[in-house]
Design a protein around this motif. Structure first.
Motif, short mmCIF file in Angstrom:
data_model
loop_
_atom_site.label_atom_id
_atom_site.label_comp_id
_atom_site.label_asym_id
_atom_site.label_seq_id
_atom_site.Cartn_x
_atom_site.Cartn_y
_atom_site.Cartn_z
N UNK A 9 24.71 -24.33 -31.16
CA UNK A 9 23.81 -23.18 -30.45
C UNK A 9 23.87 -23.42 -28.89
N UNK A 10 24.07 -22.26 -28.34
CA UNK A 10 24.24 -22.29 -26.94
C UNK A 10 22.83 -22.44 -26.24
N UNK A 11 22.58 -23.39 -25.30
CA UNK A 11 21.35 -23.50 -24.59
C UNK A 11 21.36 -23.05 -23.15
N UNK A 12 20.41 -22.20 -23.15
CA UNK A 12 20.05 -21.64 -21.85
C UNK A 12 18.99 -22.39 -21.12
N UNK A 13 19.46 -23.02 -20.15
CA UNK A 13 18.58 -24.13 -19.39
C UNK A 13 17.52 -23.45 -18.45
N UNK A 14 16.47 -24.06 -18.05
CA UNK A 14 15.31 -23.64 -17.03
C UNK A 14 16.27 -23.59 -15.73
N UNK A 15 16.97 -24.60 -15.24
CA UNK A 15 17.71 -24.58 -14.03
C UNK A 15 18.67 -23.39 -13.89
N UNK A 16 19.32 -23.21 -14.95
CA UNK A 16 20.44 -22.13 -14.88
C UNK A 16 19.66 -20.73 -14.78
N UNK A 17 18.61 -20.64 -15.37
CA UNK A 17 17.75 -19.11 -15.00
C UNK A 17 17.27 -19.28 -13.66
N UNK A 18 16.63 -20.37 -13.16
CA UNK A 18 16.09 -20.12 -11.98
C UNK A 18 17.09 -20.01 -10.79
N UNK A 20 20.11 -18.47 -11.44
CA UNK A 20 20.33 -17.01 -11.40
C UNK A 20 19.23 -16.21 -10.81
N UNK A 21 18.27 -16.55 -11.00
CA UNK A 21 17.21 -15.47 -10.42
C UNK A 21 17.13 -15.60 -8.79
N UNK A 22 17.53 -16.87 -8.21
CA UNK A 22 17.67 -16.83 -6.93
C UNK A 22 18.74 -16.14 -6.54
N UNK A 23 20.01 -16.25 -7.09
CA UNK A 23 21.15 -15.59 -6.53
C UNK A 23 20.98 -14.02 -6.63
N UNK A 24 20.06 -13.47 -7.92
CA UNK A 24 19.76 -11.99 -7.83
C UNK A 24 18.78 -11.62 -6.55
N UNK A 25 17.95 -12.27 -6.30
CA UNK A 25 17.20 -12.28 -5.26
C UNK A 25 17.81 -12.14 -3.94
N UNK A 26 18.82 -13.20 -3.74
CA UNK A 26 19.72 -13.12 -2.53
C UNK A 26 20.60 -11.93 -2.23
N UNK A 121 27.58 17.92 -18.37
CA UNK A 121 27.05 16.74 -18.14
C UNK A 121 25.91 16.02 -18.95
N UNK A 122 25.43 16.93 -19.86
CA UNK A 122 24.75 16.63 -21.05
C UNK A 122 25.41 15.54 -22.02
N UNK A 123 26.72 15.89 -22.18
CA UNK A 123 27.60 15.30 -23.11
C UNK A 123 28.12 13.74 -22.68
N UNK A 124 28.18 13.65 -21.34
CA UNK A 124 28.75 12.53 -20.68
C UNK A 124 27.87 11.42 -21.08
N UNK A 125 28.45 10.56 -21.35
CA UNK A 125 27.91 9.22 -21.65
C UNK A 125 27.31 8.51 -20.41
N UNK A 126 26.08 8.03 -20.74
CA UNK A 126 25.40 7.22 -19.89
C UNK A 126 25.63 5.92 -19.69
N UNK A 127 26.12 5.15 -18.36
CA UNK A 127 26.63 4.19 -18.26
C UNK A 127 25.44 3.39 -17.36
N UNK A 128 25.34 1.98 -17.57
CA UNK A 128 24.18 1.16 -17.27
C UNK A 128 24.64 0.01 -16.21
N UNK A 129 23.92 -0.41 -15.29
CA UNK A 129 24.35 -1.72 -14.78
C UNK A 129 22.99 -2.67 -14.73
N UNK A 130 23.20 -3.87 -14.70
CA UNK A 130 21.79 -4.80 -14.91
C UNK A 130 21.91 -5.75 -13.82
N UNK A 131 20.72 -6.38 -13.50
CA UNK A 131 20.55 -7.40 -12.90
C UNK A 131 19.50 -8.31 -13.73
#
Length: 137
Positions: A9-18, A20-26, A121-131
């Motif tokens: 099981x992959x472990x997502x750590x608190x430090x990793x998330x914090x 990442x959050x800091x880099x998203x903000x930056x 335009x209605x038939x064109x697939x929607x694309x998404x980007x995320x943070x």
């Protein structure tokens, strides 16, 4: 003898998330600063184009070739429409890119109609980007 695969099981750590959050903000802050700087730069560039070339909009400048820009600048200088302050450095408007960017939707509408364009335009697939947004503990 069979070897059973052990599921890890992959472990997502608190430090990793914090972190990442800091880099998203930056990154978001940097994009805002870039956007503000580009707006300021465009305003100042247009201000100079108004004085030197007599152009009222950035769209007018976009339509002129580098040769036409240089010619217009020289003509207006010779006519006394503008002059550089004593000691001011030389400058020129330099082309950074060029291309032909047709308005495909408008061309399509003119050829096949608004309904056909709306359908595509209605038939064109929607694309998404995320943070990644991290909710503080």
């Amino acid at each position: 003898m069979s070897t059973a695969a052990v599921k890890q099981t992959a472990l997502v750590t608190k430090d990793e998330l914090l972190e990442l959050a800091e880099w998203e903000r930056k990154c978001a802050d940097a994009k805002k600063r870039v956007s503000a700087a580009e707006k300021e730069l465009n305003f100042r560039r247009q201000s100079l184009a108004e004085k030197v070339l007599g152009l009222k909009s950035a769209d007018e400048l976009k339509k002129l070739s580098p040769v036409k820009v240089a010619k217009l600048q020289a003509e207006r200088l010779a006519a006394g429409d503008w002059k550089p302050e004593r000691g001011a450095p030389d400058f020129m408007f330099s082309k950074t890119s060029q291309g032909q960017y047709p308005s495909w939707k408008q061309i399509y509408i003119a050829e096949l109609g608004e309904t056909a364009a709306a359908g595509i335009a209605a038939d064109t697939p929607i694309t998404y980007s995320y943070c990644v947004e991290v909710v503080p503990a």
